[in-house]
Design a protein around this motif. Structure first.
Motif, PDB file in Angstrom:
ATOM      1  N   ASP A 139      89.926  27.040  45.658  1.00 16.17           N
ATOM      2  CA  ASP A 139      90.944  27.512  46.588  1.00 16.17           C
ATOM      3  C   ASP A 139      91.694  26.334  47.221  1.00 16.17           C
ATOM      4  O   ASP A 139      91.090  25.286  47.471  1.00 16.17           O
ATOM      5  N   PRO A 140      93.007  26.470  47.488  1.00 16.82           N
ATOM      6  CA  PRO A 140      93.779  25.385  48.102  1.00 16.82           C
ATOM      7  C   PRO A 140      93.236  24.901  49.441  1.00 16.82           C
ATOM      8  O   PRO A 140      93.523  23.789  49.859  1.00 16.82           O
ATOM      9  N   SER A 141      92.424  25.713  50.107  1.00 13.42           N
ATOM     10  CA  SER A 141      91.819  25.278  51.371  1.00 13.42           C
ATOM     11  C   SER A 141      90.740  24.229  51.129  1.00 13.42           C
ATOM     12  O   SER A 141      90.337  23.536  52.046  1.00 13.42           O
ATOM     13  N   GLY A 142      90.242  24.143  49.890  1.00 16.99           N
ATOM     14  CA  GLY A 142      89.174  23.217  49.567  1.00 16.99           C
ATOM     15  C   GLY A 142      87.798  23.842  49.639  1.00 16.99           C
ATOM     16  O   GLY A 142      86.813  23.255  49.214  1.00 16.99           O
ATOM     17  N   LEU A 143      87.708  25.063  50.179  1.00 14.04           N
ATOM     18  CA  LEU A 143      86.416  25.739  50.266  1.00 14.04           C
ATOM     19  C   LEU A 143      86.002  26.266  48.898  1.00 14.04           C
ATOM     20  O   LEU A 143      86.821  26.741  48.133  1.00 14.04           O
ATOM     21  N   SER A 144      84.717  26.184  48.615  1.00 16.78           N
ATOM     22  CA  SER A 144      84.220  26.726  47.358  1.00 16.78           C
ATOM     23  C   SER A 144      83.334  27.949  47.582  1.00 16.78           C
ATOM     24  O   SER A 144      83.023  28.663  46.647  1.00 16.78           O
ATOM     25  N   SER A 145      82.926  28.194  48.814  1.00 19.29           N
ATOM     26  CA  SER A 145      82.181  29.405  49.161  1.00 19.29           C
ATOM     27  C   SER A 145      82.228  29.580  50.673  1.00 19.29           C
ATOM     28  O   SER A 145      82.616  28.670  51.392  1.00 19.29           O
ATOM     29  N   CYS A 146      81.830  30.755  51.130  1.00 22.07           N
ATOM     30  CA  CYS A 146      81.802  31.055  52.564  1.00 22.07           C
ATOM     31  C   CYS A 146      80.556  31.865  52.864  1.00 22.07           C
ATOM     32  O   CYS A 146      80.082  32.623  52.026  1.00 22.07           O
ATOM     33  N   ASN A 147      80.042  31.729  54.055  1.00 20.99           N
ATOM     34  CA  ASN A 147      78.912  32.561  54.462  1.00 20.99           C
ATOM     35  C   ASN A 147      79.389  33.950  54.844  1.00 20.99           C
ATOM     36  O   ASN A 147      78.848  34.939  54.422  1.00 20.99           O
ATOM     37  N   ASN A 148      80.384  34.018  55.680  1.00 17.96           N
ATOM     38  CA  ASN A 148      81.015  35.279  56.045  1.00 17.96           C
ATOM     39  C   ASN A 148      82.211  34.977  56.922  1.00 17.96           C
ATOM     40  O   ASN A 148      82.441  33.849  57.300  1.00 17.96           O
ATOM     41  N   GLY A 149      82.946  35.989  57.225  1.00 17.22           N
ATOM     42  CA  GLY A 149      84.083  35.821  58.116  1.00 17.22           C
ATOM     43  C   GLY A 149      85.361  36.314  57.488  1.00 17.22           C
ATOM     44  O   GLY A 149      85.559  36.176  56.287  1.00 17.22           O
ATOM     45  N   ALA A 150      86.202  36.886  58.290  1.00 15.94           N
ATOM     46  CA  ALA A 150      87.432  37.481  57.793  1.00 15.94           C
ATOM     47  C   ALA A 150      88.463  36.442  57.379  1.00 15.94           C
ATOM     48  O   ALA A 150      89.481  36.792  56.809  1.00 15.94           O
ATOM     49  N   ASP A 151      88.222  35.162  57.643  1.00 17.99           N
ATOM     50  CA  ASP A 151      89.185  34.139  57.241  1.00 17.99           C
ATOM     51  C   ASP A 151      88.618  33.242  56.137  1.00 17.99           C
ATOM     52  O   ASP A 151      88.956  32.085  56.027  1.00 17.99           O
ATOM     53  N   CYS A 152      87.753  33.794  55.315  1.00 17.59           N
ATOM     54  CA  CYS A 152      87.134  33.044  54.228  1.00 17.59           C
ATOM     55  C   CYS A 152      88.151  32.805  53.114  1.00 17.59           C
ATOM     56  O   CYS A 152      88.749  33.741  52.600  1.00 17.59           O
ATOM     57  N   HIS A 153      88.350  31.550  52.744  1.00 16.61           N
ATOM     58  CA  HIS A 153      89.300  31.218  51.687  1.00 16.61           C
ATOM     59  C   HIS A 153      88.575  30.512  50.554  1.00 16.61           C
ATOM     60  O   HIS A 153      88.450  29.285  50.534  1.00 16.61           O
ATOM     61  N   ALA A 154      88.065  31.302  49.636  1.00 17.10           N
ATOM     62  CA  ALA A 154      87.421  30.803  48.426  1.00 17.10           C
ATOM     63  C   ALA A 154      87.498  31.941  47.409  1.00 17.10           C
ATOM     64  O   ALA A 154      87.681  33.097  47.781  1.00 17.10           O
TER      65      ALA A 154
END
Length: 171
Positions: free
Chosen positions: A109-124
């Motif tokens: 993802d362009p945000s640089g994140l490759s995973s998320c734990n949770n949250g409505a603003d997860c960008h992966a």
């Protein structure tokens, strides 16, 4: 000696304050507009990445007979693109696609994140394979959240858990 006001040069304090306020207002407008442009650019990159990813998964399927499922992601081909859930023998979906030579480098993802734990603003990026098909999911910044987006797509809670509001069906 008193100075003649008619021959005075310079700006009054009121004139200077007006100029400073106008510059401040223009700067604020520019910053807000620039932020919106950046969000739309990242979303555009996400949509392009997902279209390319769908093509890569279809190519993988033509070569290997499944949609990057066996031994990839959580073992059934679902999960974050970059995560190797329990390690060997499981590999990340990205690594499965790279090893099959259908992509040259990981898709992140362009945000640089490759995973998320949770949250409505997860960008992966997430991928899911189930009876409803194979899907790729993302959270676009410029679209509103939708609590029903994934209800008919493998994992119904992903829209609220990760803010998923955009998907591409691979098959």
């Amino acid at each position: 000696m008193l100075r003649n006001n008619k021959n005075s040069h310079g700006f009054t304090i009121v004139e200077l304050l007006i100029v400073i306020v106008v510059i401040g207002i223009l700067a604020a407008i520019t910053i807000v507009a620039f932020t919106g442009v950046q969000q739309r650019a990242r979303d555009s990159q996400r949509m392009s990445d997902m279209a390319n990813l769908a093509k890569a998964i279809r190519l993988y399927e033509a070569q290997h007979g499944d949609f990057v499922e066996d031994g990839c992601g959580n073992g059934t081909g679902s999960g974050w693109l970059h995560s190797s859930y329990t390690g060997p023998p499981l590999r990340s979906i990205n690594n499965c696609l790279i090893d099959a030579k259908v992509i040259a480098k990981p898709i992140i993802d362009p945000s640089g994140l490759s995973s998320c734990n949770n949250g409505a603003d997860c960008h992966a990026y997430l991928k899911a394979s189930c009876a409803a098909g194979t899907w790729i999911f993302a959270n676009l910044e410029s679209r509103p959240q939708d609590a029903t987006h994934t209800d008919d797509k493998c994992y119904s809670a992903w829209d609220t858990a990760y803010g998923i509001n955009y998907s591409v069906k691979v098959n």
